[in-house]
Design an enzyme around this catalytic site. Sequence first.
Site, mmCIF file in Angstrom:
data_model
loop_
_atom_site.group_PDB
_atom_site.id
_atom_site.type_symbol
_atom_site.label_atom_id
_atom_site.label_comp_id
_atom_site.label_asym_id
_atom_site.label_seq_id
_atom_site.Cartn_x
_atom_site.Cartn_y
_atom_site.Cartn_z
ATOM 1 C CD GLU A 243 -4.550 6.871 -2.437
ATOM 2 O OE1 GLU A 243 -4.281 7.893 -1.768
ATOM 3 O OE2 GLU A 243 -4.604 5.723 -1.923
ATOM 4 C CG HIS B 278 -7.082 5.502 1.947
ATOM 5 N ND1 HIS B 278 -7.228 5.827 3.279
ATOM 6 C CD2 HIS B 278 -7.994 4.521 1.704
ATOM 7 C CE1 HIS B 278 -8.183 5.088 3.812
ATOM 8 N NE2 HIS B 278 -8.660 4.279 2.882
ATOM 9 C CB CYS C 175 -11.019 4.813 6.574
ATOM 10 S SG CYS C 175 -11.569 3.132 6.939
ATOM 11 C CE LYS D 63 -4.904 3.517 5.677
ATOM 12 N NZ LYS D 63 -4.555 4.818 5.051
ATOM 13 C CG PHE E 146 -16.151 0.987 4.116
ATOM 14 C CD1 PHE E 146 -15.322 0.791 3.024
ATOM 15 C CD2 PHE E 146 -16.179 -0.009 5.093
ATOM 16 C CE1 PHE E 146 -14.542 -0.341 2.897
ATOM 17 C CE2 PHE E 146 -15.399 -1.154 4.984
ATOM 18 C CZ PHE E 146 -14.585 -1.319 3.884
ATOM 19 C CG HIS F 35 -7.083 1.004 7.334
ATOM 20 N ND1 HIS F 35 -7.215 2.266 7.842
ATOM 21 C CD2 HIS F 35 -7.990 0.920 6.316
ATOM 22 C CE1 HIS F 35 -8.138 2.924 7.155
ATOM 23 N NE2 HIS F 35 -8.622 2.129 6.238
#
Length: 417
Positions: A316, A305, A165, A337, A403, A342
């Site tokens: 975050e 994010h 991502c 998002k 990831f 996403h």
Amino acid sequence: MELKRVVVTGLGTLNPIGNNINEYWNNLEQGVSGAEMITSFDTAKFKTKFACQVKNFDALQHFDRKELRKYDLYCQYAMVSAHEAFLDSGLDLEKIDHDAAGVIWASGIGGIQTFMEEMRGYFAGDGTPRFSPFFIPKMIADIASGHISIRYGFRGPNYSTVSACASSTHALIDALNLIRLGQATIMLTGGSEASVNEAGMGGFNAMQAISTNNDEYKTASRPFDVTRDGFVMGEGAGALILEEYEHAKARGAKIYAELAGGGMTADAHHFTAPHPEGLGAKNVMINTLKNANLKLEDVDYINVHGTATPLGDIAEIKAITSVFGEHAYKLSVSSTKSMTGHLLGATGAIEAIAAIFAINKGIVPPTINHANPDPEIDPKVDLTLNKAKKREVNVALSNTFGFGGHNSSVVFKKFSE
């Protein structure tokens, strides 16, 4: 050596809340949800039956049937958004140095639809390997970059970045650095993804990474809300034309913003879970601002994010308050998002465009679908909940984490001579 300045002169997108830049920006401001029930395949046996999908996309409006045989859906999205950015930039193919123009295009997964269809055909047969000659070139994650360069004759640097991502933010950073160092004058960069299919939805369901809130699908993407239960799958593409400033100035290009810097780090912690204290996220924001020669207090807005995962959102915000200290309570934060879902490898590109929107319009897009505060998230941080906010934005940071512990951030600033 003195680094060259890099500016943004063209934008394009195709995503769940906009099939072009103007539609996307309008829906960002209005706080529109892109979630809908999936109709492209039978979801009866799937835990999740909804996603944020591109709407009203007809490939035959952009490609002829023969040409379409060569393109996976992720590549179609790439080509369409790249063309919008190219047209928006006003570049004249007869007047540019094609050897100094390049493409870096990202995808976290690539042609998963093509792979699935080819395997389905093989296993339904008698075991004889009858595969399309386009199978491999349609599937590989770098092919969109190749097709884009062929279309415009860009003979400069050309490759793909893959970091889950964080992929398209890494693409932006690489493109930035090539121009800074004088190895290119124009870079068409961004990312695309098309994983709303049986393999994509089933795989993320197995990981328990995506929301299963089918009853409230329209509001299921709810970053920072205590009832969040995972991200909502999205699809689409975002494209940016980056250009060396003097080159853009000489041709009288409109300039959306300056791409001032970027940063890259790793969590080195876990292959899917974020570092609990947001260590990698802290370091990447610090490195990004250092790279841009900006101070903490210069930042007005962070497009986070913010995926709506239970662990990620907490980590975050912890990272932001740790890095920015008291200034964390003066800047605006939001997760777009909540609207787009996403987009995996494409998310950095469309969120960079959202950051540029904030700078150009003086509007911070909202984090929608929020009703129940999470006691583990600092209530003094302005999360721009449910409604867009007018404020002057001179500097905007955009975070993306993937990831594998990949972290990348870019920072844009309002353009001035």
